[in-house]
Design a protein around this motif. Structure first.
Motif, short mmCIF file in Angstrom:
data_model
loop_
_atom_site.label_atom_id
_atom_site.label_comp_id
_atom_site.label_asym_id
_atom_site.label_seq_id
_atom_site.Cartn_x
_atom_site.Cartn_y
_atom_site.Cartn_z
N GLN A 281 0.81 -1.20 -0.03
CA GLN A 281 -0.20 0.21 0.01
C GLN A 281 0.95 1.33 -0.07
N VAL A 282 0.27 2.21 -0.72
CA VAL A 282 1.29 3.46 -0.68
C VAL A 282 0.50 4.52 -0.57
N TRP A 283 -0.86 4.48 0.07
CA TRP A 283 -1.80 5.75 0.37
C TRP A 283 -0.86 6.36 1.38
N PRO A 284 -0.28 5.78 2.53
CA PRO A 284 0.32 6.70 3.51
C PRO A 284 1.22 7.84 2.92
N TRP A 285 1.70 7.59 1.80
CA TRP A 285 2.73 8.71 1.33
C TRP A 285 1.67 9.54 0.60
N ARG A 286 0.58 9.38 -0.15
CA ARG A 286 -0.35 10.30 -0.49
C ARG A 286 -0.78 11.11 0.64
N GLU A 287 -1.25 10.62 1.88
CA GLU A 287 -1.74 11.34 3.06
C GLU A 287 -0.62 11.96 3.75
N ALA A 288 0.86 11.74 3.58
CA ALA A 288 1.82 12.34 4.12
C ALA A 288 1.98 13.79 3.27
N GLY A 289 1.73 13.66 1.86
CA GLY A 289 1.95 14.86 0.96
C GLY A 289 0.78 15.65 1.41
N ASN A 290 -0.42 15.33 1.71
CA ASN A 290 -1.40 16.21 2.03
C ASN A 290 -1.15 16.79 3.27
N PHE A 291 -0.95 16.06 4.37
CA PHE A 291 -0.66 16.59 5.62
C PHE A 291 0.41 17.73 5.58
N VAL A 292 1.64 17.43 4.93
CA VAL A 292 2.51 18.56 4.69
C VAL A 292 1.84 19.74 4.22
N ALA A 293 1.11 19.79 3.21
CA ALA A 293 0.48 21.00 2.74
C ALA A 293 -0.41 21.52 3.76
N LEU A 294 -1.09 20.53 4.53
CA LEU A 294 -2.12 21.28 5.50
C LEU A 294 -1.33 22.00 6.33
N MET A 295 -0.04 21.62 6.96
CA MET A 295 0.56 22.36 7.97
C MET A 295 1.23 23.61 7.25
N ALA A 296 1.57 23.64 5.97
CA ALA A 296 2.26 24.77 5.47
C ALA A 296 1.45 25.79 5.11
N VAL A 297 0.15 25.41 4.67
CA VAL A 297 -0.89 26.64 4.32
C VAL A 297 -1.02 27.69 5.41
N PRO A 298 -1.22 27.38 6.76
CA PRO A 298 -1.24 28.41 7.73
C PRO A 298 -0.11 29.07 8.04
N LEU A 299 1.00 28.41 7.96
CA LEU A 299 2.39 29.18 7.87
C LEU A 299 2.56 30.10 6.65
N LEU A 300 1.99 29.84 5.36
CA LEU A 300 2.20 30.77 4.52
C LEU A 300 1.07 31.92 4.84
N ILE A 301 -0.01 31.73 5.34
CA ILE A 301 -1.00 32.79 6.06
C ILE A 301 -0.27 33.50 7.26
#
Length: 565
Positions: A281-301
């Motif tokens: 299964q590779v879905w954890p890597w997909r989830e990791a990419g989305n998680f990184v983005a979720l943490m980065a967006v508030p930092l962008l703001i």
């Protein structure tokens, strides 16, 4: 010449945006691996309502060689993206996957619950695709998505071969009643720590799901069902199996405890899939990419909040607060009270708002109504406490700060919109997702925004009055603000899930939806604390950060909550 000095806020925003983009590209690359194409599709159902879905199409699926397919449906308060972990693994194994937004959810037309939740229309659309082998279709749904696929199975009894219920059930209140012959080839995956055990199966669930009468009738036995045992025969279409992993309701679509059994079941009940070990299964890597983005967006703001003090506002000198006294017990006690009271009021305020407003044509989002009611009560409570301390809200700053907040949020919104439309991924973790707001929901955003803006403004001004965010280091200020706003919800969740782990039932049985929603609020309010602390340190005021926070929280909620009217 004066040497050029980089703006630290802009630098943080730039790095955060690059990290978010990298995470989203990683998520996209994972879900489109092995030659899979992911696209957004729209179709009209029998009643004329339009539905939105994500379509995962393996390269080998062609009109000349149709492939087996799976209809994968999310649960209540979610959207199609919540099934993307399942869909990624299904598509890698050669299945065409249609993951629709239920009616009233995401981009599908209102109202929620209509037309069998949209299940029959979604299955009919899947049947219409020329590259789908109509003789080999599986159905899978999580929570209310289980009722969606059961409705589809009832409407098209010969249109599928097997069905998987993840944290869901047959029968009342919304699904067709299960019997020995319906649905065909059924796998039930129901966690022993499911928040909805009693609601889904009966009072003995979730710890003793296998013994409840409804399940025994479904399996055609008078004895407790043995988890992992195959009942009936797949060849006859009456196979049954129960699995009871030690997980909570929502965690089933975030763990191999839910995904692996579904892969195995469809591998056994459908023909034509690609032979691939279920543990690959590779879905954890997909989830990791989305998680990184979720943490980065508030930092962008947050970076843009800091940068805007240089470009748009003449920064006022920081307030000269008196040095803190040797004893810090009093400020800590104030912060604890600020943290605990809104969390303790969350369930009662939501219940009261539901009773008062229910569903209506103006405020259409049932759960956003409840959250707005809680936000209003929290704002009034914070204002009362603030007035007692002689503090103000800084209302004169609001008009300018509102325009500034819109400018600050625009880059984040463009990033999210681009990822959604071009890559079909979103900054997310678990069920916490940042999605763009559809035109259908724009009016809802305008209606609900004042409630959450008021709540963020009052609560951040109260935190500033209780423990000035100008004092100490930036890290310390951020930590204090986050703890004051989100800490109460964290403790609330520890209490709820601690009792669930020990007894199999929440501390507040019957409040599963609101308790799960509180997980999202713990995250949202941490973001609010970040924005408020950065705003105070850079602008000399929490007002710009408060308006950014209120609009951001409204965006997150309105884009994802179902429309009930």
């Amino acid at each position: 010449m004066m040497p050029y000095r980089a703006n630290p806020g802009l630098l943080v925003a730039l790095i955060a945006s690059l990290v978010a983009i990298a995470g989203l590209f990683l998520a996209s690359a994972i879900q489109t691996g092995d030659g899979v194409t992911v696209s957004e599709v729209h179709f009209r159902g029998a009643s004329g309502a339009q539905m939105r879905a994500l379509l995962f199409r393996p390269r080998a699926a062609t009109s000349a060689k149709p492939a087996p397919a799976i209809l994968a449906v999310h649960g209540y308060l979610n959207s199609a993206e919540m099934q993307a972990n399942f869909a990624t693994e299904y598509a890698r194994r050669g299945y065409v996957v249609l993951a629709p937004d239920q009616r009233g959810h995401g981009g599908s037309d209102p109202v929620a619950f209509a037309d069998g939740f949209g299940g029959p229309d979604a299955l009919a659309y899947l049947h219409s695709l020329p590259f789908v082998d109509r003789r080999n279709i599986g159905l899978e749904g999580h929570s209310m998505g289980g009722w969606t696929v059961l409705s589809a199975a009832k409407a098209m009894p010969d249109g599928y071969r097997s069905l998987v219920l993840e944290g869901s059930s047959v029968g009342a209140p919304f699904a067709p009643e299960g019997a020995r012959a319906f649905p065909k080839n059924l796998l039930v995956v129901f966690g022993t720590r499911d928040e909805f055990g009693g609601f889904m199966w009966g009072s003995e669930s979730p710890l003793a799901t296998s013994a409840v009468k409804k399940l025994r009738n479904l399996f055609g036995t008078t004895e407790p069902v043995v988890p992992g045992r195959l009942y009936g025969r797949i060849a006859d279409g009456n196979a049954r199996m129960l699995l009871t992993p030690a997980v909570t309701h929502a965690w089933l679509h975030q763990s191999s405890a839910g995904i692996t059994p579904a892969l195995d079941w469809f591998g056994r009940t459908l023909d034509g899939g690609r032979a691939l070990d279920v543990t690959d299964q590779v879905w954890p890597w997909r989830e990791a990419g989305n998680f990184v983005a979720l943490m980065a967006v508030p930092l962008l703001i947050a970076g843009l909040i800091a940068a805007s003090a240089t470009f748009f506002v003449k920064r006022s000198a920081p307030k000269q607060n008196p040095a803190p006294s040797p004893s810090v017990a009093r400020p800590i006690a104030k912060l604890v009270a600020i943290a605990l009271l809104p969390a303790l009021l969350f369930i009662p305020a939501c219940m009261a708002t539901e009773a008062l407003l229910g569903q209506n044509a103006l405020f259409r989002q049932t759960f956003t109504n409840q959250f707005a009611g809680w936000a209003l009560l929290s704002a009034l409570l914070s204002l009362f406490m603030l007035r007692r301390k002689g503090g103000g809200l800084g209302m004169r700053e609001v008009p300018h700060a509102l325009a500034l907040a819109a400018i600050i949020l625009l880059p984040a919104y463009v990033l999210v919109l681009g990822a959604d439309q071009l890559l079909h991924v979103n900054p997310s973790w678990w069920f916490i997702t940042i999605r763009p707001i559809s035109l259908e929901r724009a009016r809802d955003f305008l209606l609900y925004a004042p409630f959450f803006v008021a709540s963020c403004l009052c609560s951040l001004q109260l935190v500033q009055a209780a423990s000035p965010l100008d004092v100490g280091s930036m890290g310390g200020a951020v930590a204090r603000a986050m703890a004051a706003l989100a800490g109460g919800f964290v403790l609330f969740l520890i209490a709820q899930y601690g009792v669930l782990a020990a007894t199999g039932h929440l501390l507040l049985p019957g409040e599963g939806l609101r308790v799960i929603s509180a997980i999202g609020f713990a995250v949202f309010l941490a973001f609010v604390g970040l924005f408020g602390a950065v705003s105070q340190r850079s602008h000399g005021s929490v007002v710009p950060g408060a308006l950014v926070s209120g609009l951001f929280v409204t965006w997150l909620l309105v884009a994802t909550q179902p429309i009930g009217v």
